[in-house]
Scaffold this active site. Structure first.
Site, PDB file in Angstrom:
ATOM      1  CE  LYS A 161      35.390  62.841 119.115  1.00 46.91           C
ATOM      2  NZ  LYS A 161      35.690  63.480 117.800  1.00 46.91           N
TER       3      LYS A 161
HETATM    4  C1  E4P Z   1      34.748  62.203 114.990  1.00 49.44           C
HETATM    5  O1  E4P Z   1      34.603  61.660 116.091  1.00 49.44           O
HETATM    6  C2  E4P Z   1      35.976  61.962 114.241  1.00 49.44           C
HETATM    7  O2  E4P Z   1      37.009  62.492 114.986  1.00 49.44           O
HETATM    8  C3  E4P Z   1      36.024  62.546 112.885  1.00 49.44           C
HETATM    9  O3  E4P Z   1      34.752  62.763 112.360  1.00 49.44           O
HETATM   10  C4  E4P Z   1      36.902  61.750 111.961  1.00 49.44           C
HETATM   11  O4  E4P Z   1      36.740  62.270 110.685  1.00 49.44           O
HETATM   12  P1  E4P Z   1      37.786  62.067 109.498  1.00 49.44           P
HETATM   13  O5  E4P Z   1      37.706  60.652 109.072  1.00 49.44           O
HETATM   14  O6  E4P Z   1      37.290  63.004 108.474  1.00 49.44           O
HETATM   15  O7  E4P Z   1      39.132  62.425 110.032  1.00 49.44           O
END
Ligand code: E4P
Length: 221
Positions: free
Chosen positions: A85
């Site tokens: 990521k």
């Molecule tokens: C995924 O790529 C993100 O890191 C994640 O879903 C963010 O989620 P949140 O807004 O619940 O922290």
């Protein structure tokens, strides 16, 4: 579709993998930090409990493109099939391009706009993660973002997939799936809300009461 759990909670993954066709697990720096464990041990344990064809995602934390690439290579030493990521910033896009050239799959993350996510697809990211709830929380429309991004990808970058992320409510998850989202990652607590309607327990209690009132024992044979 691909359904992921957005967590580093190994017990939650075990519990939900027993009842849902989980394609894998996504993490981010905040999620891993909450575990208070070294990243490598979290990733290794997740790999050990997931089926062999699962996909695991972990995020770089460096801000500089070259350092992001180094971190990506390090993450792939821990889990060779890992999808890396990378936040979709100027440097993140440079890193995604470099990793794509090395055949390392990436997910463009921290996506708050369709154009931003589209750039990550042009750079070669396999997945793009729009942040549905965070966009909603800013007064925007997270599901519209997902729809726009899906349209852009299907028109111009069919090799990239939307992996919708950041959900606080089951309604957001449903709306996203109803929009035809190909992949989605959901926090275990939100995923479990689909099974926690108190009316279900009450319906089951009524079946038990009626049966025992008529037959004495809660047994079919
Ligand atoms: C995924 O790529 C993100 O890191 C994640 O879903 C963010 O989620 P949140 O807004 O619940 O922290």
């Amino acid at each position: 579709m691909e359904f992921y759990l957005d967590t580093a909670d190994v017990a939650a993954v075990k519990r939900l993998a027993a009842v849902l066709p989980i394609k894998g697990v996504t993490t981010n720096p905040s999620i891993v930090s909450r575990s208070k464990r070294p990243l490598s041990s979290v990733l290794e344990e997740l790999v050990s409990i997931l089926p062999a064809d699962s996909t695991l995602f972990a995020q770089v934390i460096a801000h500089d493109a070259a350092a992001m690439v180094d971190e990506a290579l390090h993450l792939r030493e821990i889990v060779p099939s890992l999808v890396v990521k990378v936040p979709v910033t100027h440097n993140g896009l440079t890193a995604i391009k470099a990793l794509t050239q090395q055949n390392i799959p990436t997910l463009g993350t921290a996506v708050y706009g369709a154009g931003q996510g589209f750039y990550a697809a042009l750079a070669g990211a396999s997945y793009i993660a729009p942040y549905v709830n965070r966009v909603d929380a800013q007064g925007g429309d997270g599901i519209m973002l997902v729809k726009e991004l899906q349209r852009l990808l299907s028109l111009h970058c069919p090799q990239s997939k939307v992996l919708a992320a950041s959900f606080r409510t089951p309604r957001q998850v449903l709306d996203c799936m109803l929009a035809g989202c190909e992949s989605i990652t959901v926090d275990p607590d939100v995923a479990e809300l689909f099974l926690l309607d108190p009316a279900v327990d009450s319906a089951l209690q009524r079946f038990d009461q009626d049966w025992t009132a008529a037959y004495g024992e809660l047994k079919i044979y």
